[in-house]
Design a protein around this motif. Structure first.
Motif, PDB file in Angstrom:
ATOM      1  N   SER A   1       7.807   1.317  13.279  1.00 44.88           N
ATOM      2  CA  SER A   1       7.870   1.441  11.816  1.00 44.88           C
ATOM      3  C   SER A   1       6.869   0.465  11.206  1.00 44.88           C
ATOM      4  CB  SER A   1       9.280   1.110  11.324  1.00 44.88           C
ATOM      5  OG  SER A   1       9.543  -0.258  11.547  1.00 44.88           O
ATOM      6  N   ALA A   2       6.870   0.397   9.884  1.00 46.95           N
ATOM      7  CA  ALA A   2       6.003  -0.565   9.187  1.00 46.95           C
ATOM      8  C   ALA A   2       6.362  -1.989   9.592  1.00 46.95           C
ATOM      9  CB  ALA A   2       6.147  -0.383   7.682  1.00 46.95           C
ATOM     10  N   ASP A   3       7.628  -2.219   9.873  1.00 39.80           N
ATOM     11  CA  ASP A   3       8.061  -3.545  10.322  1.00 39.80           C
ATOM     12  C   ASP A   3       7.437  -3.907  11.663  1.00 39.80           C
ATOM     13  OD1 ASP A   3       9.598  -3.839   8.049  1.00 39.80           O
ATOM     14  OD2 ASP A   3      11.412  -3.041   8.998  1.00 39.80           O
ATOM     15  N   THR A   4       7.268  -2.896  12.522  1.00 39.75           N
ATOM     16  CA  THR A   4       6.621  -3.138  13.822  1.00 39.75           C
ATOM     17  C   THR A   4       5.200  -3.634  13.596  1.00 39.75           C
ATOM     18  OG1 THR A   4       7.912  -1.299  14.723  1.00 39.75           O
ATOM     19  CG2 THR A   4       6.088  -2.120  16.078  1.00 39.75           C
ATOM     20  N   TRP A   5       4.458  -2.974  12.697  1.00 37.85           N
ATOM     21  CA  TRP A   5       3.095  -3.389  12.385  1.00 37.85           C
ATOM     22  C   TRP A   5       3.080  -4.818  11.851  1.00 37.85           C
ATOM     23  CZ3 TRP A   5       2.810   2.033  12.361  1.00 37.85           C
ATOM     24  CH2 TRP A   5       1.640   2.557  12.854  1.00 37.85           C
ATOM     25  N   ALA A   6       3.962  -5.101  10.932  1.00 37.73           N
ATOM     26  CA  ALA A   6       4.002  -6.437  10.329  1.00 37.73           C
ATOM     27  C   ALA A   6       4.294  -7.491  11.389  1.00 37.73           C
ATOM     28  CB  ALA A   6       5.056  -6.479   9.222  1.00 37.73           C
ATOM     29  N   ARG A   7       5.197  -7.161  12.319  1.00 42.85           N
ATOM     30  CA  ARG A   7       5.576  -8.109  13.365  1.00 42.85           C
ATOM     31  C   ARG A   7       4.424  -8.340  14.343  1.00 42.85           C
ATOM     32  NH1 ARG A   7       7.955  -6.781  18.071  1.00 42.85           N
ATOM     33  NH2 ARG A   7       8.588  -4.737  17.333  1.00 42.85           N
ATOM     34  N   LEU A   8       3.613  -7.312  14.602  1.00 40.59           N
ATOM     35  CA  LEU A   8       2.552  -7.410  15.610  1.00 40.59           C
ATOM     36  C   LEU A   8       1.200  -7.826  15.038  1.00 40.59           C
ATOM     37  CD1 LEU A   8       3.376  -4.172  17.651  1.00 40.59           C
ATOM     38  CD2 LEU A   8       3.921  -6.537  18.258  1.00 40.59           C
ATOM     39  N   THR A   9       1.067  -7.835  13.737  1.00 42.19           N
ATOM     40  CA  THR A   9      -0.217  -8.144  13.109  1.00 42.19           C
ATOM     41  C   THR A   9      -0.296  -9.633  12.768  1.00 42.19           C
ATOM     42  OG1 THR A   9      -0.235  -5.936  12.143  1.00 42.19           O
ATOM     43  CG2 THR A   9      -1.749  -7.529  11.186  1.00 42.19           C
ATOM     44  N   HIS A  10      -1.453 -10.215  13.026  1.00 36.60           N
ATOM     45  CA  HIS A  10      -1.700 -11.619  12.683  1.00 36.60           C
ATOM     46  C   HIS A  10      -1.526 -11.777  11.170  1.00 36.60           C
ATOM     47  CE1 HIS A  10      -3.874 -15.378  11.993  1.00 36.60           C
ATOM     48  NE2 HIS A  10      -3.665 -15.645  13.278  1.00 36.60           N
ATOM     49  N   PRO A  11      -0.928 -12.857  10.721  1.00 37.79           N
ATOM     50  CA  PRO A  11      -0.686 -13.054   9.275  1.00 37.79           C
ATOM     51  C   PRO A  11      -1.941 -12.901   8.423  1.00 37.79           C
ATOM     52  CG  PRO A  11       0.471 -14.718  10.545  1.00 37.79           C
ATOM     53  CD  PRO A  11      -0.370 -13.942  11.527  1.00 37.79           C
ATOM     54  N   ASP A  12      -3.104 -13.397   8.930  1.00 37.95           N
ATOM     55  CA  ASP A  12      -4.339 -13.257   8.146  1.00 37.95           C
ATOM     56  C   ASP A  12      -4.719 -11.788   7.990  1.00 37.95           C
ATOM     57  OD1 ASP A  12      -4.427 -16.002   8.009  1.00 37.95           O
ATOM     58  OD2 ASP A  12      -5.957 -16.215   9.594  1.00 37.95           O
ATOM     59  N   GLY A  13      -4.564 -11.029   9.072  1.00 39.45           N
ATOM     60  CA  GLY A  13      -4.880  -9.596   9.035  1.00 39.45           C
ATOM     61  C   GLY A  13      -3.931  -8.846   8.135  1.00 39.45           C
ATOM     62  N   LEU A  14      -2.683  -9.247   8.146  1.00 41.31           N
ATOM     63  CA  LEU A  14      -1.678  -8.619   7.291  1.00 41.31           C
ATOM     64  C   LEU A  14      -2.000  -8.857   5.813  1.00 41.31           C
ATOM     65  CD1 LEU A  14       0.847  -6.951   7.780  1.00 41.31           C
ATOM     66  CD2 LEU A  14       2.190  -9.053   7.750  1.00 41.31           C
ATOM     67  N   ALA A  15      -2.419 -10.085   5.502  1.00 40.71           N
ATOM     68  CA  ALA A  15      -2.773 -10.422   4.111  1.00 40.71           C
ATOM     69  C   ALA A  15      -3.993  -9.595   3.661  1.00 40.71           C
ATOM     70  CB  ALA A  15      -3.046 -11.903   3.984  1.00 40.71           C
ATOM     71  N   ARG A  16      -5.007  -9.482   4.541  1.00 35.13           N
ATOM     72  CA  ARG A  16      -6.203  -8.694   4.190  1.00 35.13           C
ATOM     73  C   ARG A  16      -5.835  -7.232   4.009  1.00 35.13           C
ATOM     74  NH1 ARG A  16      -8.965 -12.040   7.986  1.00 35.13           N
ATOM     75  NH2 ARG A  16      -8.767 -10.442   9.589  1.00 35.13           N
ATOM     76  N   GLY A  17      -4.931  -6.736   4.844  1.00 34.10           N
ATOM     77  CA  GLY A  17      -4.504  -5.339   4.725  1.00 34.10           C
ATOM     78  C   GLY A  17      -3.797  -5.058   3.428  1.00 34.10           C
ATOM     79  N   ARG A  18      -3.008  -5.992   2.967  1.00 32.54           N
ATOM     80  CA  ARG A  18      -2.272  -5.806   1.718  1.00 32.54           C
ATOM     81  C   ARG A  18      -3.236  -5.858   0.520  1.00 32.54           C
ATOM     82  NH1 ARG A  18       2.581  -9.350   3.806  1.00 32.54           N
ATOM     83  NH2 ARG A  18       3.856  -7.677   4.640  1.00 32.54           N
ATOM     84  N   GLN A  19      -4.324  -6.650   0.641  1.00 28.87           N
ATOM     85  CA  GLN A  19      -5.291  -6.738  -0.447  1.00 28.87           C
ATOM     86  C   GLN A  19      -6.113  -5.467  -0.558  1.00 28.87           C
ATOM     87  OE1 GLN A  19      -7.549 -10.235   0.468  1.00 28.87           O
ATOM     88  NE2 GLN A  19      -5.982 -11.655  -0.282  1.00 28.87           N
ATOM     89  N   ALA A  20      -6.336  -4.796   0.547  1.00 31.88           N
ATOM     90  CA  ALA A  20      -7.149  -3.579   0.551  1.00 31.88           C
ATOM     91  C   ALA A  20      -6.379  -2.481  -0.076  1.00 31.88           C
ATOM     92  CB  ALA A  20      -7.521  -3.180   1.967  1.00 31.88           C
TER      93      ALA A  20
END
Length: 188
Positions: A169-188
């Motif tokens: 799920s989306a939670d799986t992505w959030a758990r496996l993604t580096h925090p910096d990458g997650l922040a950049r993804g949310r900004q895009a």
């Protein structure tokens, strides 16, 4: 009979010796042969040999009384010698003792549906070859529902088996993604 004038339908005589007792006017339109041919030529002679074999279990089940109606897709010969996919629905006519005394068949041209299914299968096979050959994994995330689908290679790239990541799920992505990458993804 009046209802079936506009459809491709046949009525088989008692005995089911593959002798057509009546064919609707539309018979000439769909399979591409003269209506009279269906009355003279056993329909089995117009069916692709591989499909005659595939059709037999359905026909046997219907004749044995396990079902009153059977449906199968098969190729029929056209006047120009090509094969055309048709969906055939057969309904057995039984007497008071349950014995088969005749049959009604309706044909529907499904050539475009079969071609679309074959194209979809070929496209899926090409995609699989590209993913396998490139070593890429595949993931699909439905942002509205939060549901996600991943394949074995995607899980393997991250060092997991597919079973370890279920249910993705989306939670799986959030758990496996580096925090910096997650922040950049949310900004895009």
């Amino acid at each position: 009979r009046g209802v079936s004038e506009g459809v491709c339908a046949f009525v088989y005589a008692p005995g089911l010796a593959w002798v057509c007792g009546w064919g609707a006017p539309a018979v000439a339109v769909v399979p591409g042969c003269a209506r009279e041919d269906f009355r003279r030529v056993p329909p089995r002679d117009l069916i692709h040999p591989e499909d005659v074999t595939a059709m037999e279990p359905v026909r046997a089940a219907v004749l044995e009384g396990g079902s009153a109606t059977g449906r199968v897709e098969m190729r029929f010969s056209t006047v120009d010698g090509r094969w055309r996919w048709m969906s055939v629905v057969a309904h057995m006519i039984r007497d008071d003792q349950g014995r088969v005394i005749g049959a009604v068949e309706a044909l529907r041209d499904v050539q475009s549906e079969v071609e679309a299914r074959e194209a979809l299968v070929a496209q899926a096979e090409r995609l699989e070859m590209v993913l396998e050959g490139s070593g890429l994994g595949m993931s699909d995330w439905d942002m509205q529902t939060g549901e996600a689908v991943v394949d074995d290679r995607w899980a393997g790239i991250l060092g997991y088996s597919l079973a370890e990541l279920q249910a993705v799920s989306a939670d799986t992505w959030a758990r496996l993604t580096h925090p910096d990458g997650l922040a950049r993804g949310r900004q895009a």
